[in-house]
Write a protein that holds these residues in place. Structure first.
Motif, PDB file in Angstrom:
ATOM      1  N   VAL A  38      48.717  41.948  49.351  1.00 55.64           N
ATOM      2  CA  VAL A  38      48.028  42.274  48.103  1.00 55.64           C
ATOM      3  C   VAL A  38      47.673  43.750  47.977  1.00 55.64           C
ATOM      4  N   CYS A  39      46.957  44.310  48.948  1.00 53.43           N
ATOM      5  CA  CYS A  39      46.438  45.680  48.797  1.00 53.43           C
ATOM      6  C   CYS A  39      46.528  46.444  50.109  1.00 53.43           C
ATOM      7  N   SER A  40      47.117  47.629  50.068  1.00 54.94           N
ATOM      8  CA  SER A  40      47.314  48.429  51.282  1.00 54.94           C
ATOM      9  C   SER A  40      46.007  48.994  51.828  1.00 54.94           C
ATOM     10  N   LYS A  41      44.928  48.968  51.034  1.00 53.24           N
ATOM     11  CA  LYS A  41      43.646  49.480  51.515  1.00 53.24           C
ATOM     12  C   LYS A  41      42.951  48.484  52.441  1.00 53.24           C
ATOM     13  N   ARG A  42      43.450  47.293  52.473  1.00 58.24           N
ATOM     14  CA  ARG A  42      42.873  46.272  53.353  1.00 58.24           C
ATOM     15  C   ARG A  42      43.436  46.472  54.753  1.00 58.24           C
ATOM     16  N   ARG A  43      42.669  47.095  55.606  1.00 58.42           N
ATOM     17  CA  ARG A  43      43.183  47.509  56.916  1.00 58.42           C
ATOM     18  C   ARG A  43      42.374  46.950  58.077  1.00 58.42           C
ATOM     19  N   GLU A  44      41.748  45.810  57.878  1.00 59.54           N
ATOM     20  CA  GLU A  44      41.068  45.177  59.010  1.00 59.54           C
ATOM     21  C   GLU A  44      42.072  44.872  60.117  1.00 59.54           C
ATOM     22  N   THR A  70      53.491  43.025  47.748  1.00 58.87           N
ATOM     23  CA  THR A  70      54.114  42.618  46.488  1.00 58.87           C
ATOM     24  C   THR A  70      54.262  43.781  45.514  1.00 58.87           C
ATOM     25  N   LEU A  71      53.293  44.669  45.483  1.00 56.71           N
ATOM     26  CA  LEU A  71      53.326  45.808  44.566  1.00 56.71           C
ATOM     27  C   LEU A  71      53.098  47.083  45.362  1.00 56.71           C
ATOM     28  N   ALA A 175      49.676  37.082  38.842  1.00 54.86           N
ATOM     29  CA  ALA A 175      50.041  38.424  38.376  1.00 54.86           C
ATOM     30  C   ALA A 175      49.452  39.474  39.302  1.00 54.86           C
ATOM     31  N   TRP A 176      50.092  40.666  39.276  1.00 53.38           N
ATOM     32  CA  TRP A 176      49.609  41.818  40.032  1.00 53.38           C
ATOM     33  C   TRP A 176      49.527  43.010  39.078  1.00 53.38           C
ATOM     34  N   VAL A 216      40.820  33.605  39.228  1.00 53.88           N
ATOM     35  CA  VAL A 216      40.169  34.142  40.424  1.00 53.88           C
ATOM     36  C   VAL A 216      40.682  35.558  40.600  1.00 53.88           C
ATOM     37  N   LEU A 217      39.759  36.522  40.690  1.00 50.81           N
ATOM     38  CA  LEU A 217      40.131  37.912  40.927  1.00 50.81           C
ATOM     39  C   LEU A 217      40.248  38.147  42.428  1.00 50.81           C
ATOM     40  N   ASN A 218      41.344  38.738  42.835  1.00 51.67           N
ATOM     41  CA  ASN A 218      41.571  39.036  44.248  1.00 51.67           C
ATOM     42  C   ASN A 218      42.174  40.429  44.351  1.00 51.67           C
ATOM     43  N   GLY A 219      41.328  41.447  44.141  1.00 52.12           N
ATOM     44  CA  GLY A 219      41.830  42.813  44.147  1.00 52.12           C
ATOM     45  C   GLY A 219      42.741  43.049  42.955  1.00 52.12           C
ATOM     46  N   ILE A 220      43.967  43.509  43.216  1.00 49.96           N
ATOM     47  CA  ILE A 220      44.923  43.750  42.130  1.00 49.96           C
ATOM     48  C   ILE A 220      45.654  42.473  41.722  1.00 49.96           C
ATOM     49  N   GLN A 221      45.350  41.383  42.401  1.00 50.78           N
ATOM     50  CA  GLN A 221      46.020  40.107  42.141  1.00 50.78           C
ATOM     51  C   GLN A 221      45.121  39.205  41.295  1.00 50.78           C
ATOM     52  N   THR A 222      45.724  38.545  40.314  1.00 52.98           N
ATOM     53  CA  THR A 222      45.030  37.518  39.538  1.00 52.98           C
ATOM     54  C   THR A 222      45.573  36.158  39.938  1.00 52.98           C
ATOM     55  N   GLN A 223      44.678  35.251  40.307  1.00 48.99           N
ATOM     56  CA  GLN A 223      45.062  33.912  40.727  1.00 48.99           C
ATOM     57  C   GLN A 223      44.590  32.878  39.706  1.00 48.99           C
TER      58      GLN A 223
END
Length: 291
Positions: A38-44, A70-71, A175-176, A216-223
């Motif tokens: 989903v998002c490259s900023k997620r770096r755990e 994905t994006l 969607a993204w 459901v909002l999940n960062g740049i992803q819409t669920q």
């Protein structure tokens, strides 16, 4: 019919991720997908962390696949993508055309994820010719559509060349966007998001004026607001697909896997919970929950 856990779509702390995959290693699941999609900023978890988990799961007898973003929006994300495509050990799930191009250049087999939106038999055949050996259909495809697509002559004669894996449980990725909706919901810009997604281990619910959970909002992803749940459609699914995918949830993922396994023949049907849906598979509106 085999069962898989897709990549974790949400942003969880490292400790929760590791604990989850340790539980997965002891579970009866056949296949596991790893990676940030989903998002490259997620770096755990970094690439090497995912590789360590992949080795641990492989030793536990699981088939492991690495999932790509994905994006992609920056050169740094392309460099990270190359690490996944050139890992040298595990198959890759390509979630964008760039990943497919890298894998084709190396002559490697690959999985095509649902985000690639493959809707017709000619595209499917072309991807098989390029090296695809596993396909995840778009989440909105119905049983009727999938049956008709797989029965086309140009697909029937190559059907043994690829597996079909169906997304059957979890909030559907719809969607993204280049915008981060979770950050915006907190009046933050994307660049100063402060990684607020980590506060929402199941995403952030969006309700309509009549309080219906629509997204459901999940960062740049819409669920999807409703959780897709095809546990009672398994007898029909088993005649079409090879693998059933469950998307990891914040709680109870392994328990739901056990319910799916118990109901493969339809002998242990369940009453769907409030917030579950199965409309797309039945060729109905996606939010419908039908018995």
């Amino acid at each position: 019919m085999k069962f898989s856990f897709g990549p974790v779509q949400y942003y969880w702390p490292k400790e929760k991720m590791i604990a989850f995959y340790e539980e997965v290693a002891e579970s009866p699941v056949d296949m596991v997908y790893l990676g940030e999609t989903v998002c490259s900023k997620r770096r755990e978890l970094k690439f090497q962390d995912f590789m360590s988990l992949a080795h641990m799961l492989r030793e536990a007898g699981k088939r492991v696949t690495l999932s790509t973003m994905t994006l992609l929006e920056a050169p740094s994300e392309l460099r990270e993508l190359r690490k996944y495509c050139e890992n040298g050990e595990f198959q890759v799930e390509a979630n964008d055309a760039g990943a497919i191009n890298m894998l084709v250049q190396q002559g490697l087999p690959f999985t095509v994820g649902a985000a690639m939106s493959v809707y017709n038999h000619h595209s499917l055949r072309r991807l098989v010719q390029m090296g695809m050996n596993r396909w995840v259909p778009p989440v909105e495809l119905s049983e009727q559509w999938l049956r008709e697509l797989l029965s086309q002559p140009v697909v029937e004669d190559i059907r043994d060349s690829f597996e079909v894996e169906l997304f059957a449980f979890g909030h559907m990725p719809l969607a993204w966007s280049a915008r981060c909706f979770t950050a915006r919901s907190e009046n933050r810009s994307k660049d100063q998001c402060e990684l607020c997604c980590i506060k929402y281990p199941s995403g952030r619910v969006v309700r309509s004026q009549d309080q219906k959970e629509v997204f459901v909002l999940n960062g740049i992803q819409t669920q999807s607001g409703e959780r897709y749940n095809l546990v009672n459609q398994l007898p029909q699914i088993s005649k079409l697909v090879d693998i059933v995918r469950l998307s990891p949830q914040a709680e109870g993922t392994v328990e739901w896997l056990q319910k799916f396994i118990a109901n493969q023949a339809g002998a242990a049907p369940l009453k769907l919970e409030h917030g579950d849906c199965n409309g797309y598979w039945l060729n109905l509106a996606g939010m419908v929950r039908s018995a």
